[in-house]
Motif scaffolding. Sequence first.
Motif, PDB file in Angstrom:
ATOM      1  N   GLU A 250       0.815  -1.223   0.000  1.00 54.51           N
ATOM      2  CA  GLU A 250       0.000   0.000   0.000  1.00 54.51           C
ATOM      3  C   GLU A 250       0.845   1.268   0.000  1.00 54.51           C
ATOM      4  OE1 GLU A 250      -3.673  -0.649   2.764  1.00 54.51           O
ATOM      5  OE2 GLU A 250      -2.045  -1.926   3.518  1.00 54.51           O
ATOM      6  N   ALA A 251       2.104   1.152   0.425  1.00 53.80           N
ATOM      7  CA  ALA A 251       2.983   2.330   0.469  1.00 53.80           C
ATOM      8  C   ALA A 251       4.438   1.897   0.320  1.00 53.80           C
ATOM      9  CB  ALA A 251       2.803   3.083   1.787  1.00 53.80           C
ATOM     10  N   ILE A 252       5.243   2.782  -0.233  1.00 51.94           N
ATOM     11  CA  ILE A 252       6.681   2.521  -0.383  1.00 51.94           C
ATOM     12  C   ILE A 252       7.452   3.587   0.383  1.00 51.94           C
ATOM     13  CG2 ILE A 252       8.626   2.423  -2.002  1.00 51.94           C
ATOM     14  CD1 ILE A 252       6.704   1.286  -4.083  1.00 51.94           C
ATOM     15  N   ALA A 253       8.396   3.137   1.212  1.00 54.32           N
ATOM     16  CA  ALA A 253       9.251   4.051   1.979  1.00 54.32           C
ATOM     17  C   ALA A 253      10.672   3.966   1.427  1.00 54.32           C
ATOM     18  CB  ALA A 253       9.244   3.665   3.460  1.00 54.32           C
TER      19      ALA A 253
ATOM     20  N   VAL B 148       4.072   6.910  -2.241  1.00 58.46           N
ATOM     21  CA  VAL B 148       5.539   6.850  -2.169  1.00 58.46           C
ATOM     22  C   VAL B 148       6.039   7.938  -1.222  1.00 58.46           C
ATOM     23  CG1 VAL B 148       7.703   6.967  -3.470  1.00 58.46           C
ATOM     24  CG2 VAL B 148       5.664   5.963  -4.525  1.00 58.46           C
ATOM     25  N   PHE B 149       6.844   7.533  -0.240  1.00 57.73           N
ATOM     26  CA  PHE B 149       7.367   8.455   0.764  1.00 57.73           C
ATOM     27  C   PHE B 149       8.894   8.381   0.802  1.00 57.73           C
ATOM     28  CE2 PHE B 149       3.173   7.191   2.120  1.00 57.73           C
ATOM     29  CZ  PHE B 149       2.600   8.338   2.650  1.00 57.73           C
ATOM     30  N   VAL B 150       9.523   9.520   1.011  1.00 52.26           N
ATOM     31  CA  VAL B 150      10.963   9.546   1.306  1.00 52.26           C
ATOM     32  C   VAL B 150      11.086   9.699   2.816  1.00 52.26           C
ATOM     33  CG1 VAL B 150      13.147  10.761   0.994  1.00 52.26           C
ATOM     34  CG2 VAL B 150      11.563  10.521  -0.921  1.00 52.26           C
ATOM     35  N   VAL B 151      11.798   8.778   3.441  1.00 55.05           N
ATOM     36  CA  VAL B 151      11.854   8.691   4.902  1.00 55.05           C
ATOM     37  C   VAL B 151      13.272   8.946   5.398  1.00 55.05           C
ATOM     38  CG1 VAL B 151      11.474   7.148   6.880  1.00 55.05           C
ATOM     39  CG2 VAL B 151       9.954   7.031   4.901  1.00 55.05           C
ATOM     40  N   SER B 152      13.384   9.696   6.483  1.00 56.92           N
ATOM     41  CA  SER B 152      14.703   9.972   7.067  1.00 56.92           C
ATOM     42  C   SER B 152      15.368   8.685   7.530  1.00 56.92           C
ATOM     43  CB  SER B 152      14.563  10.932   8.252  1.00 56.92           C
ATOM     44  OG  SER B 152      15.790  11.015   8.957  1.00 56.92           O
ATOM     45  N   GLU B 153      16.645   8.531   7.146  1.00 57.16           N
ATOM     46  CA  GLU B 153      17.418   7.359   7.576  1.00 57.16           C
ATOM     47  C   GLU B 153      18.165   7.614   8.879  1.00 57.16           C
ATOM     48  OE1 GLU B 153      20.186   6.119   4.654  1.00 57.16           O
ATOM     49  OE2 GLU B 153      18.705   5.757   3.088  1.00 57.16           O
TER      50      GLU B 153
END
Length: 709
Positions: A371-374, A399-404
């Motif tokens: 349902e979602a991509i990080a 689609v999300f860009v997530v802090s590493e």
Amino acid sequence: MEQLLHYISQNTQLPAGSIKNTVQLLNEDCTIPFIARYRKDRTGNLDEVQIGDIVQYKEQFEALEKRKTTILKALEEQEVLTPELHKSIENTTDLTTLEDLYLPFKKSRKTKAETARKNGLEPLAKIIMAQNASDLESIAQKYTKGEVTSTEEALEGARHIIAEWINERTDIRNTLRKQLENVARITTKVAKDKAEDERAQKFRDYFQWEEALKSCPSHRLLAILRAENEGFIKVKIEIDEEKALSAIERRIIKSQNECAEQIELAIKGSYKRLLFPALSNERLNAAKEAADDTAISVFAKNVQQLLLGAPLGEKRIMAIDPGFRTGCKVVCLDAQGNLKHNETIFPHAPQNDEKGAIKKISSLADAHKIEAIAIGNGTASRETERLIRKIQFKNTIQVFVVSEAGASIYSASKIAREEFPNYDVTVRGAVSIGRRLADPLAELVKIEAKSIGVGQYQHDVDQIKLKTALDRVVESCVNSVGVNINTASRSLLAYVSGVGPKLAENIFAYREENGAFTSREEIKKVPRLGGKAFEQSAGFLRIKNGKNPLDNSAVHPESYGLVKQMAKDLKREVSDLIGNTEVLKSIPKEKYVSETVGLLTLEDIINELEKPGLDTREQAKVFTFNQNIKTINDLKEGQLLPGIVNNVTNFGCFVDIGIKESGLIHISNLADGFVSDVNAHVSLHQQIVVKVLDVDIDRKRIQLKLHKL
């Protein structure tokens, strides 16, 4: 007790009754979240910050009292404790004054003054200080014996004794302290042979620097002190020496004879050898402590905002930890965050298998009903995001860009090894990226807060203070949201009010052995979880789909009887009250107010029944960077760009605009008028629009301005 309450009241200005009741609750081993949430009627509705202040000043007072006891015992053993000194010590309300009172009696190392006393020169020093003697040469001649071979040596020894007396005078020390506080300047210069050192270049602004110490901002002082610690610069604290000496002389010299000349020399010696070195260090340490407090406060706010970041919730997530040479690590997680599949794709250089990667991601998305991509925001993040956006998925996938930040710390930790013993660090890191999209709080508590990387100079500040502040923030965040006892990790459970690491382990073990908890009452069966721990924790531990609907709310079990009574009076079941706004508003509150349940508690109960277990965090939102901006070379002055705030400091905030380098919005560019608090204008992970003001490609620095839409 009265002294303690008075001390806290002086420092907080909070109502006396609120302080007294809060201190009593703290002495009963109640936690800050529990007091703030469930004892509002006793505290007068104090919030966690105010209760935290009471804790801080309570600890300060207790430390002061402990030091007084130690000093009084030492003075008694030396047989120098007079009634007047005893009273002065007892009445002291700060550590600095206390140490000044003790200074003359400290058993110090061998000093010049002590040597002079052993040589019998104290009577000569007293004669000089009396300031009514003439022909000091003749008087000093009488003291030339043994180790003292000349009148000059006798006078010098007397001056050492006088210098020590001057150093021990509280009034003189306070006079100098005021000057240091008001007019001290901090100056720096580059250390010998360091000007060309490549490692020193980030500190080159401080190769020659000068400003008033009291106006030196936290971040600059910490940067200067780091540069000094690393050996790149020399730091000095300076004041007008003539003014300082004159101020001391006015307090001591009352004549214009030979004695005055000797005292003047003693004052200069005391100032240079004793007073200024000690008090300038004290002042610098105080400035460092204030800078630490500011930096810790900024860091704590950032951590709080990060932990309370918007969760996506229970969704099936594909997480990608991007990379070039080593490929992109891909994991698929179910709605509960369990790892279902992992593998590596190589869409970027040097392999450039873009077609194979697209095919693989597409098939995995279908197979696991994603349902979602990080996507992690590190190396190759933008390239991976562009790849994902090319794919035509059968179903809508966000689609999300997530802090590493901190993911690598987690992946190599004991917690990660216990969770995923059969997987390497790269897989664990990708899992962490996916889980922090689903619930940032639940995942980030597994990482030591200072490793999350959203502060300024966190490694330079007092580490004990930093840990205390951050632990309190994490505890506050966890308890404000509440914890599902049947899905929470050990790390999350450990931050629940009244639980801690050992009980968290016991709760986890009980759950593994007996299955999911079906009621809050069952929590009492956990080994070593006694009545006090249950009282402190139960309201923050939630049980979904349990026997009692109140178990999935913030209503404390101690109030269940009251809720049942309200339901009975309304001729309804407890479950009928939940979410029934109309019925809840009709409840006559005054009917249920008692000695044990006040109006504030009652209002909280009714509000909770209206929206039980409400998560106040916002929902995660998709964000897209400007796809035409790929490197710093694509930036032009005047461009308007979408960005995400990725760090907040007290001099501005840093913004991720989708390239390797973050841009800085200086505090002066957050608004057209004066800005005193950065957090009043932006918050961590906030999605904003910025205007490019300046691009320095050589130094890789980007200046931005917050754009008002």
